[in-house]
Structures are given as structure tokens and as C-alpha cells.
Scaffold this active site. Structure first.
Site, PDB file in Angstrom:
ATOM      1  N   ASP A   8       0.809  -1.228   0.000  1.00  0.00           N
ATOM      2  CA  ASP A   8       0.000   0.000   0.000  1.00  0.00           C
ATOM      3  C   ASP A   8       0.837   1.269   0.000  1.00  0.00           C
ATOM      4  O   ASP A   8       0.591   2.183  -0.783  1.00  0.00           O
ATOM      5  CB  ASP A   8      -0.934   0.014   1.218  1.00  0.00           C
ATOM      6  CG  ASP A   8      -2.066  -0.973   1.102  1.00  0.00           C
ATOM      7  OD1 ASP A   8      -2.439  -1.319  -0.029  1.00  0.00           O
ATOM      8  OD2 ASP A   8      -2.589  -1.398   2.150  1.00  0.00           O
ATOM      9  N   GLY A   9       1.808   1.351   0.888  1.00  0.00           N
ATOM     10  CA  GLY A   9       2.633   2.565   0.985  1.00  0.00           C
ATOM     11  C   GLY A   9       3.405   2.844  -0.279  1.00  0.00           C
ATOM     12  O   GLY A   9       3.455   3.987  -0.762  1.00  0.00           O
ATOM     13  N   SER A  10       4.003   1.810  -0.848  1.00  0.00           N
ATOM     14  CA  SER A  10       4.772   1.973  -2.086  1.00  0.00           C
ATOM     15  C   SER A  10       3.872   2.413  -3.231  1.00  0.00           C
ATOM     16  O   SER A  10       4.238   3.274  -4.034  1.00  0.00           O
ATOM     17  CB  SER A  10       5.463   0.657  -2.457  1.00  0.00           C
ATOM     18  OG  SER A  10       6.346   0.260  -1.444  1.00  0.00           O
ATOM     19  N   THR A  31       4.325  -7.915  -0.778  1.00  0.00           N
ATOM     20  CA  THR A  31       4.109  -7.771   0.661  1.00  0.00           C
ATOM     21  C   THR A  31       3.879  -9.155   1.257  1.00  0.00           C
ATOM     22  O   THR A  31       3.132  -9.953   0.685  1.00  0.00           O
ATOM     23  CB  THR A  31       2.919  -6.852   0.982  1.00  0.00           C
ATOM     24  OG1 THR A  31       2.600  -6.975   2.382  1.00  0.00           O
ATOM     25  CG2 THR A  31       1.695  -7.173   0.163  1.00  0.00           C
ATOM     26  N   ASP A  33       2.169  -9.900   3.679  1.00  0.00           N
ATOM     27  CA  ASP A  33       0.801 -10.032   4.200  1.00  0.00           C
ATOM     28  C   ASP A  33      -0.191 -10.574   3.175  1.00  0.00           C
ATOM     29  O   ASP A  33      -1.277 -10.998   3.542  1.00  0.00           O
ATOM     30  CB  ASP A  33       0.297  -8.690   4.723  1.00  0.00           C
ATOM     31  CG  ASP A  33       1.043  -8.246   5.967  1.00  0.00           C
ATOM     32  OD1 ASP A  33       1.406  -9.112   6.785  1.00  0.00           O
ATOM     33  OD2 ASP A  33       1.273  -7.037   6.112  1.00  0.00           O
ATOM     34  N   ARG A  77      -0.707  -7.317  10.995  1.00  0.00           N
ATOM     35  CA  ARG A  77      -1.335  -6.248  11.769  1.00  0.00           C
ATOM     36  C   ARG A  77      -2.798  -6.073  11.355  1.00  0.00           C
ATOM     37  O   ARG A  77      -3.670  -5.914  12.189  1.00  0.00           O
ATOM     38  CB  ARG A  77      -0.553  -4.954  11.573  1.00  0.00           C
ATOM     39  CG  ARG A  77      -1.024  -3.798  12.409  1.00  0.00           C
ATOM     40  CD  ARG A  77      -0.176  -2.545  12.205  1.00  0.00           C
ATOM     41  NE  ARG A  77      -0.078  -2.169  10.806  1.00  0.00           N
ATOM     42  CZ  ARG A  77       1.074  -2.147  10.113  1.00  0.00           C
ATOM     43  NH1 ARG A  77       2.196  -2.474  10.671  1.00  0.00           N
ATOM     44  NH2 ARG A  77       1.067  -1.792   8.836  1.00  0.00           N
ATOM     45  N   ARG A 160      10.357 -12.124   7.457  1.00  0.00           N
ATOM     46  CA  ARG A 160      10.537 -11.193   6.347  1.00  0.00           C
ATOM     47  C   ARG A 160      11.788 -11.458   5.514  1.00  0.00           C
ATOM     48  O   ARG A 160      12.009 -10.795   4.514  1.00  0.00           O
ATOM     49  CB  ARG A 160      10.589  -9.767   6.877  1.00  0.00           C
ATOM     50  CG  ARG A 160       9.314  -9.340   7.559  1.00  0.00           C
ATOM     51  CD  ARG A 160       9.382  -7.894   7.954  1.00  0.00           C
ATOM     52  NE  ARG A 160       9.360  -7.020   6.798  1.00  0.00           N
ATOM     53  CZ  ARG A 160       8.264  -6.603   6.178  1.00  0.00           C
ATOM     54  NH1 ARG A 160       7.087  -6.997   6.597  1.00  0.00           N
ATOM     55  NH2 ARG A 160       8.343  -5.796   5.151  1.00  0.00           N
TER      56      ARG A 160
END
Length: 183
Positions: A8-10, A31, A33, A77, A160
Site C-alpha cells: 500500500d505505501g509503495s 508484501t 501479508d 497487523r 521477512r
């Protein structure tokens, strides 16, 4: 052109950049997630769940040999997909994820029934679960079942990294090929 690999951020950053620059931008969902709309498996997800399953398999050995309950916290999260798939694949006895409301009384009842019939007891908790994560879940269990030997394991950032799985390598290669082709 620019190929953006991320979540999302990217993608939000890439969208802002596209408003200011006139270069073509392609997004590749990456990601652990696996919570990006429009893809079955994001880059990083398969490797992450395989890492979690391997860790839970090792934890289960200790749980069985020492007759312990383990509360294992995994990343997630906002999305419980890592917890869900790894709990199924590792044969966990219980699962707590952010997407579902959890009844701790039901969990305690299940734990009491496991005591006589199971040699290991694994509870997988996504970090964003409403119960508050592994330590808070463990506190509730300890208060209501002080007779049980209970341990908490937070897998954290171990999920990760590492060598990508075969499926991950093939998936990322196909995504990369199509990103370049798209540009």
C-alpha cells in the site's frame, strides 16, 4: 519507466509520483501479508508462510517433548493470511486473526479439552488480533489455567527474510517479466 515493488505505501507513493511526472509506472504487489487486491500471491508471501511453518514445526517438537502450550505470534497487523495459512499447514490447534471476533472463553474451554488428548498445543496469533497479541493471549490463559506450562514465541522479523521459496522465485520472475513487457 519505473517498476514499483511493494504494498500500500509503495503504491500510494507511486500514485503521487505519477501525478507529478509523466513516466510510465508499473506496480508489482510485494508484501508478505498477501493483502493486495487483484493478486492471488504477492511477492514475499509464500516465503513468509513457509518460514512460519518451519518455525512452528520446530516449536511443536518442544511442545510435545515438554507437554507445553505455545502461543506463536506471526506478522499480520491488519490481515491474518499468514496466520491462517501457516496454522492450517502446521496443524495448529487454534488460530486468532484480526478478521474474526474471538471468544477467549471458548479458547480456554478448548485448551482444557486438549490437555488429556493432545501431546502438543499450538495457538497461532496474528499480531493485529483484537485480543492484543501473543503476550496478552498468554496472560489470559495463565490467569484462567495456571496449571498449564505455557510459552510465547514471537516470530517477528524472521518471517521477512531468507531465501525465497521455489514458488516465490517463479512468481516474482513472471511478475517481473510482465512488468517489463507492460512498460
Amino acid at each position: 519507466g519505473l517498476v514499483v515493488i511493494g504494498g500500500d505505501g509503495s503504491f500510494k507513493g507511486a500514485l503521487e509520483l505519477s501525478k507529478r511526472c509523466s513516466i510510465p509506472i508499473i506496480g508489482c504487489a510485494g508484501t508478505i501479508d498477501n493483502d493486495m487486491v487483484g493478486t492471488d500471491f504477492t511477492i514475499g508471501y509464500d516465503t513468509a508462510i513457509n518460514t512460519v511453518v518451519e518455525a512452528i514445526d520446530k516449536i511443536r517438537d518442544t511442545a510435545e517433548s515438554h507437554d507445553r502450550i505455545f502461543v506463536v505470534e506471526v506478522m499480520g497487523r491488519d490481515a491474518g493470511l499468514i496466520a491462517l495459512r501457516s496454522a492450517i499447514a502446521s496443524g495448529a490447534e487454534a488460530l486468532l486473526v484480526p478478521e474474526l471476533k474471538n471468544d477467549m472463553d471458548v479458547l480456554i474451554s478448548k485448551i482444557r479439552s486438549w490437555r488429556s488428548s493432545k501431546s502438543s498445543k499450538i495457538i497461532v496469533v496474528a499480531e493485529g488480533d483484537e485480543s492484543g497479541g501473543a503476550y496478552k493471549v498468554a496472560d489470559v490463559i495463565k490467569k484462567q489455567c495456571p496449571e498449564f506450562d505455557l510459552r510465547v514465541s514471537i516470530l517477528g522479523h524472521i518471517q521477512r527474510g531468507g531465501n525465497p521459496s521455489c514458488m516465490e522465485r517463479v512468481n516474482a520472475s513472471m511478475i517481473g517479466f510482465n512488468a517489463v513487457k507492460g512498460l
